[in-house]
Design a protein around this motif. Structure first.
Motif, PDB file in Angstrom:
ATOM      1  N   GLY A 102       0.847  -1.198   0.000  1.00 58.23           N
ATOM      2  CA  GLY A 102       0.000   0.000   0.000  1.00 58.23           C
ATOM      3  C   GLY A 102       0.882   1.247   0.000  1.00 58.23           C
ATOM      4  N   GLU A 103       0.265   2.350  -0.435  1.00 58.20           N
ATOM      5  CA  GLU A 103       1.063   3.571  -0.646  1.00 58.20           C
ATOM      6  C   GLU A 103       1.645   4.161   0.634  1.00 58.20           C
ATOM      7  N   GLY A 104       0.861   4.149   1.711  1.00 60.91           N
ATOM      8  CA  GLY A 104       1.347   4.741   2.962  1.00 60.91           C
ATOM      9  C   GLY A 104       2.613   4.049   3.443  1.00 60.91           C
ATOM     10  N   ARG A 105       2.579   2.736   3.443  1.00 66.00           N
ATOM     11  CA  ARG A 105       3.740   2.000   3.929  1.00 66.00           C
ATOM     12  C   ARG A 105       4.926   2.130   2.970  1.00 66.00           C
ATOM     13  N   ALA A 106       4.629   2.269   1.671  1.00 64.63           N
ATOM     14  CA  ALA A 106       5.731   2.429   0.704  1.00 64.63           C
ATOM     15  C   ALA A 106       6.426   3.772   0.908  1.00 64.63           C
ATOM     16  N   VAL A 107       5.639   4.818   1.142  1.00 68.58           N
ATOM     17  CA  VAL A 107       6.247   6.138   1.394  1.00 68.58           C
ATOM     18  C   VAL A 107       7.125   6.048   2.641  1.00 68.58           C
ATOM     19  N   LEU A 108       6.593   5.400   3.682  1.00 67.26           N
ATOM     20  CA  LEU A 108       7.365   5.292   4.931  1.00 67.26           C
ATOM     21  C   LEU A 108       8.600   4.403   4.779  1.00 67.26           C
ATOM     22  N   ALA A 109       8.494   3.353   3.980  1.00 65.80           N
ATOM     23  CA  ALA A 109       9.674   2.502   3.744  1.00 65.80           C
ATOM     24  C   ALA A 109      10.791   3.355   3.125  1.00 65.80           C
ATOM     25  N   GLY A 110      10.427   4.201   2.159  1.00 68.83           N
ATOM     26  CA  GLY A 110      11.412   5.097   1.543  1.00 68.83           C
ATOM     27  C   GLY A 110      11.966   6.086   2.560  1.00 68.83           C
ATOM     28  N   ASP A 111      11.067   6.715   3.321  1.00 68.75           N
ATOM     29  CA  ASP A 111      11.516   7.678   4.353  1.00 68.75           C
ATOM     30  C   ASP A 111      12.447   6.991   5.347  1.00 68.75           C
ATOM     31  N   GLY A 112      12.067   5.778   5.730  1.00 70.40           N
ATOM     32  CA  GLY A 112      12.864   5.032   6.707  1.00 70.40           C
ATOM     33  C   GLY A 112      14.249   4.720   6.157  1.00 70.40           C
ATOM     34  N   LEU A 113      14.306   4.266   4.915  1.00 70.21           N
ATOM     35  CA  LEU A 113      15.608   3.920   4.313  1.00 70.21           C
ATOM     36  C   LEU A 113      16.506   5.149   4.193  1.00 70.21           C
ATOM     37  N   LEU A 114      15.921   6.267   3.786  1.00 71.99           N
ATOM     38  CA  LEU A 114      16.721   7.493   3.620  1.00 71.99           C
ATOM     39  C   LEU A 114      17.269   7.969   4.965  1.00 71.99           C
ATOM     40  N   SER A 115      16.403   8.041   5.963  1.00 69.07           N
ATOM     41  CA  SER A 115      16.891   8.594   7.235  1.00 69.07           C
ATOM     42  C   SER A 115      17.806   7.606   7.959  1.00 69.07           C
ATOM     43  N   TYR A 116      17.522   6.319   7.837  1.00 64.85           N
ATOM     44  CA  TYR A 116      18.394   5.309   8.469  1.00 64.85           C
ATOM     45  C   TYR A 116      19.787   5.369   7.827  1.00 64.85           C
ATOM     46  N   ALA A 117      19.826   5.591   6.518  1.00 62.52           N
ATOM     47  CA  ALA A 117      21.120   5.682   5.820  1.00 62.52           C
ATOM     48  C   ALA A 117      21.987   6.778   6.444  1.00 62.52           C
ATOM     49  N   PHE A 118      21.375   7.925   6.713  1.00 67.90           N
ATOM     50  CA  PHE A 118      22.157   9.028   7.292  1.00 67.90           C
ATOM     51  C   PHE A 118      22.576   8.730   8.726  1.00 67.90           C
ATOM     52  N   GLU A 119      21.685   8.058   9.464  1.00 72.02           N
ATOM     53  CA  GLU A 119      22.038   7.679  10.838  1.00 72.02           C
ATOM     54  C   GLU A 119      23.246   6.725  10.827  1.00 72.02           C
ATOM     55  N   ILE A 120      23.202   5.756   9.929  1.00 70.34           N
ATOM     56  CA  ILE A 120      24.301   4.779   9.827  1.00 70.34           C
ATOM     57  C   ILE A 120      25.615   5.471   9.451  1.00 70.34           C
ATOM     58  N   MET A 121      25.545   6.382   8.479  1.00 68.74           N
ATOM     59  CA  MET A 121      26.780   7.053   8.029  1.00 68.74           C
ATOM     60  C   MET A 121      27.360   7.929   9.128  1.00 68.74           C
ATOM     61  N   LEU A 122      26.486   8.640   9.836  1.00 68.41           N
ATOM     62  CA  LEU A 122      27.001   9.554  10.865  1.00 68.41           C
ATOM     63  C   LEU A 122      27.477   8.796  12.091  1.00 68.41           C
ATOM     64  N   ASP A 123      26.817   7.690  12.412  1.00 66.44           N
ATOM     65  CA  ASP A 123      27.331   6.831  13.497  1.00 66.44           C
ATOM     66  C   ASP A 123      28.754   6.380  13.154  1.00 66.44           C
ATOM     67  N   ALA A 124      28.943   5.950  11.910  1.00 66.17           N
ATOM     68  CA  ALA A 124      30.273   5.474  11.489  1.00 66.17           C
ATOM     69  C   ALA A 124      31.277   6.626  11.500  1.00 66.17           C
ATOM     70  N   ALA A 125      30.829   7.820  11.059  1.00 65.99           N
ATOM     71  CA  ALA A 125      31.744   8.975  11.028  1.00 65.99           C
ATOM     72  C   ALA A 125      32.203   9.329  12.441  1.00 65.99           C
ATOM     73  N   LEU A 126      31.296   9.216  13.409  1.00 65.03           N
ATOM     74  CA  LEU A 126      31.669   9.525  14.800  1.00 65.03           C
ATOM     75  C   LEU A 126      32.763   8.584  15.299  1.00 65.03           C
ATOM     76  N   VAL A 127      32.676   7.321  14.870  1.00 67.27           N
ATOM     77  CA  VAL A 127      33.696   6.346  15.276  1.00 67.27           C
ATOM     78  C   VAL A 127      35.013   6.589  14.528  1.00 67.27           C
ATOM     79  N   GLN A 128      34.889   6.922  13.248  1.00 65.43           N
ATOM     80  CA  GLN A 128      36.077   6.985  12.373  1.00 65.43           C
ATOM     81  C   GLN A 128      36.807   8.321  12.409  1.00 65.43           C
TER      82      GLN A 128
END
Ligand code: GRG
Length: 293
Positions: A102-128
């Motif tokens: 369904g459309e609502g969950r698809a929009v959120l899946a995209g939002d989730g992937l985009l924001s999680y990507a930045f969280e993952i990158m910045l977590d790694a940057a803090l370590v590195q």
């Protein structure tokens, strides 16, 4: 084990680990996992790891960036397939995310992937950050490639062109430099920055990324005409049906093929400064020209 097999194994394992992190609501994790695991080629994350190793880095350090690139790319495909955008039923050989959830969950899946990507990158940057001064620059390259000067800009130009078509080479280039080229170049730069690459190497990779992005797009347009659902994983013939501006609609199939060959030659030339170390990217360029990457 080939370099590609090594990269793929590491990417798949790390993507699974990220998606299995406790605390993501099940319904959200299911829809994010569905598209992530639907069988993409993992081109961008492989390119990031290969660029990292080519300039002498350790691929482990670049792995969070590499997975983030795949998450951002996957979000863009989910949103691009929505009825309000390209309205597609199939992607990566399976029903599109909104068809499955369904459309609502698809929009959120995209939002989730985009924001999680930045969280993952910045977590790694803090370590590195202490031992790898280039790491934050790598995150910046990905943000720039994904955003309003990169992929989102290309998508916006594409939408605008559908409403008021300007069928010329400049329009087509501007659309695809953003939509396709920006994330491919960002993948190369991110891997290289994470490995501490210096400006001449970055510049050479930028040149390669530009030519490779164009080659990828021309061959993608040719596949839309010549490929089938099994090969493409998405509905073929959509560009013509939607009267999309593509390299094939603008120049015809034969000229598009000639342009692809010339662009592949430019891409190979851009790799010259890396000598033998660029074997991975030489092979990738040749496979892309044969539409088999
Ligand atoms: C929604 C902000 C937003 C952007 C969407 C990527 C994109 C922009 C649209 C996808 C439509 C499209 C055909 C883009 C050009 C080529 C492209 C990016 C193809 C898909 O990439 P592959 O072949 O796909 O690497 P897999 O599934 O193998 O990862």
């Amino acid at each position: 084990m080939t370099a590609d097999a090594r990269y793929l194994q590491a990417i798949e394992a790390r993507l699974c680990a990220y998606m299995d992190a406790p605390g993501i609501p099940d319904a959200l994790a299911d829809s994010m996992r569905y598209s992530l695991a639907a069988g993409g080629k993992r081109l961008r994350p492989r390119m990031a790891l290969a660029a990292c190793e080519m300039v002498g880095g350790d691929m482990e350090a670049a792995l969070p960036l590499s997975c983030a690139l795949e998450m951002i790319h996957t979000y863009s495909l989910i949103h691009d397939d929505l009825p309000c955008m390209d309205d597609d039923d199939f992607r990566r050989g399976k029903p599109t995310n909104h068809k499955a959830f369904g459309e609502g969950r698809a929009v959120l899946a995209g939002d989730g992937l985009l924001s999680y990507a930045f969280e993952i990158m910045l977590d790694a940057a803090l370590v590195q950050q202490a031992k790898s001064p280039g790491y934050l620059q790598a995150v910046q390259a990905i943000a720039a490639g994904a955003g309003v000067f990169g992929m989102v800009a290309g998508q916006a130009r594409d939408l605008a062109n559908e409403k008021a078509p300007v069928p010329n080479e400049a329009t087509l280039r501007a659309i695809h430099c953003g939509k396709t080229g920006a994330m491919l170049t960002a993948s190369l730069l991110a891997g290289a920055y994470a490995a501490g690459a210096e400006e001449p190497e970055i510049e050479a990779l930028r040149n390669f990324g530009e030519a490779y992005g164009l080659l990828f797009q021309i061959t993608d347009d040719m596949l839309d005409v010549e490929g089938d659902l099994a090969q493409l994983g998405k509905t073929p013939g959509k560009d013509a049906k939607q009267q999309k501006l593509t390299y094939v609609t603008l120049y015809g199939l034969a000229e598009a093929k000639r342009l692809a060959e010339a662009t592949a030659a430019d891409a190979l030339e851009a790799l010259a400064p890396f000598g033998e170390r660029a074997a991975y990217f030489r092979e990738l360029t040749e496979k892309t020209l044969e539409r088999n990457a």
